[in-house]
Design a protein around this motif. Structure first.
Motif, PDB file in Angstrom:
ATOM      1  N   TYR A  56       0.841  -1.205   0.000  1.00 55.40           N
ATOM      2  CA  TYR A  56       0.000   0.000   0.000  1.00 55.40           C
ATOM      3  C   TYR A  56       0.874   1.251   0.000  1.00 55.40           C
ATOM      4  CZ  TYR A  56      -3.530   3.383   1.390  1.00 55.40           C
ATOM      5  OH  TYR A  56      -4.359   4.465   1.430  1.00 55.40           O
ATOM      6  N   HIS A  57       1.870   1.285   0.878  1.00 55.63           N
ATOM      7  CA  HIS A  57       2.745   2.461   0.954  1.00 55.63           C
ATOM      8  C   HIS A  57       3.554   2.628  -0.329  1.00 55.63           C
ATOM      9  CE1 HIS A  57       1.631   3.520   4.958  1.00 55.63           C
ATOM     10  NE2 HIS A  57       2.038   2.363   5.464  1.00 55.63           N
ATOM     11  N   LYS A  58       3.986   1.541  -0.927  1.00 56.02           N
ATOM     12  CA  LYS A  58       4.712   1.600  -2.198  1.00 56.02           C
ATOM     13  C   LYS A  58       3.819   2.176  -3.287  1.00 56.02           C
ATOM     14  CE  LYS A  58       7.862   0.554  -5.294  1.00 56.02           C
ATOM     15  NZ  LYS A  58       9.081   1.315  -5.435  1.00 56.02           N
ATOM     16  N   LEU A  59       2.548   1.726  -3.341  1.00 55.02           N
ATOM     17  CA  LEU A  59       1.620   2.249  -4.342  1.00 55.02           C
ATOM     18  C   LEU A  59       1.334   3.727  -4.108  1.00 55.02           C
ATOM     19  CD1 LEU A  59      -0.855  -0.749  -4.650  1.00 55.02           C
ATOM     20  CD2 LEU A  59       0.846   0.005  -6.333  1.00 55.02           C
ATOM     21  N   ASP A  67      -3.883   7.964  -3.347  1.00 58.70           N
ATOM     22  CA  ASP A  67      -4.551   8.253  -2.075  1.00 58.70           C
ATOM     23  C   ASP A  67      -5.984   8.731  -2.301  1.00 58.70           C
ATOM     24  OD1 ASP A  67      -3.548  10.549  -3.256  1.00 58.70           O
ATOM     25  OD2 ASP A  67      -3.196  11.571  -1.348  1.00 58.70           O
ATOM     26  N   LYS A  68      -6.215   9.480  -3.380  1.00 56.29           N
ATOM     27  CA  LYS A  68      -7.582   9.950  -3.688  1.00 56.29           C
ATOM     28  C   LYS A  68      -8.481   8.767  -4.053  1.00 56.29           C
ATOM     29  CE  LYS A  68      -6.459  14.218  -3.183  1.00 56.29           C
ATOM     30  NZ  LYS A  68      -6.741  14.841  -1.904  1.00 56.29           N
ATOM     31  N   VAL A  69      -7.946   7.836  -4.824  1.00 54.41           N
ATOM     32  CA  VAL A  69      -8.724   6.654  -5.203  1.00 54.41           C
ATOM     33  C   VAL A  69      -9.070   5.845  -3.958  1.00 54.41           C
ATOM     34  CG1 VAL A  69      -8.629   4.456  -6.447  1.00 54.41           C
ATOM     35  CG2 VAL A  69      -7.767   6.539  -7.532  1.00 54.41           C
ATOM     36  N   VAL A  73     -12.623   4.648  -2.347  1.00 51.71           N
ATOM     37  CA  VAL A  73     -12.908   3.245  -2.040  1.00 51.71           C
ATOM     38  C   VAL A  73     -13.366   3.113  -0.588  1.00 51.71           C
ATOM     39  CG1 VAL A  73     -11.822   0.985  -1.721  1.00 51.71           C
ATOM     40  CG2 VAL A  73     -11.383   2.304  -3.798  1.00 51.71           C
ATOM     41  N   GLN A  74     -12.667   3.805   0.318  1.00 58.37           N
ATOM     42  CA  GLN A  74     -13.030   3.748   1.741  1.00 58.37           C
ATOM     43  C   GLN A  74     -14.422   4.345   1.974  1.00 58.37           C
ATOM     44  OE1 GLN A  74     -11.297   2.185   4.133  1.00 58.37           O
ATOM     45  NE2 GLN A  74     -12.970   2.624   5.530  1.00 58.37           N
ATOM     46  N   ALA A  75     -14.724   5.453   1.310  1.00 61.39           N
ATOM     47  CA  ALA A  75     -16.045   6.069   1.450  1.00 61.39           C
ATOM     48  C   ALA A  75     -17.141   5.128   0.941  1.00 61.39           C
ATOM     49  CB  ALA A  75     -16.087   7.394   0.696  1.00 61.39           C
TER      50      ALA A  75
END
Length: 103
Positions: A56-59, A67-69, A73-75
């Protein structure tokens, strides 16, 4: 007399007057391989967690806007979870009303 002796029974129940208790944290529900299996599962979980965190951190570093995507996804996941909980609460309420006849 060959009757029931309460004192003798209590001694047998309490293991000669001493309460017997295995130490907390001991595995008494089965063979030792259960403990080994639990440790293997915990090890695999730690490996998965560390790997997924690193990916995740690498991406985040490699892909602009990642981070916006992920925020979107989280929302979406939060909204889906709230709808599911609301639907389940309505189902439970309907089951209670059906069971108790609206009391």
């Amino acid at each position: 007399m060959g009757g029931f002796e309460c004192g003798k029974a209590m001694d047998q129940i309490t293991y000669e007057g001493e309460w017997y208790r295995k130490p907390l944290g001991t595995y008494t529900t089965g063979p030792p391989y259960i403990r080994d299996w639990n440790m293997d599962v915990q090890r695999l979980y730690r490996i998965y967690f560390n790997l997924s965190t690193r990916v995740y951190h690498k991406l985040e570093r490699a892909i602009p806007g990642f981070d916006k995507v992920m925020e979107k996804v989280q929302a979406d996941a939060t909204a889906t979870d709230q709808r599911r909980k609301a639907r389940r609460a309505a189902e439970k309420q309907a089951e209670l009303e059906k069971a108790f006849g609206g009391i």
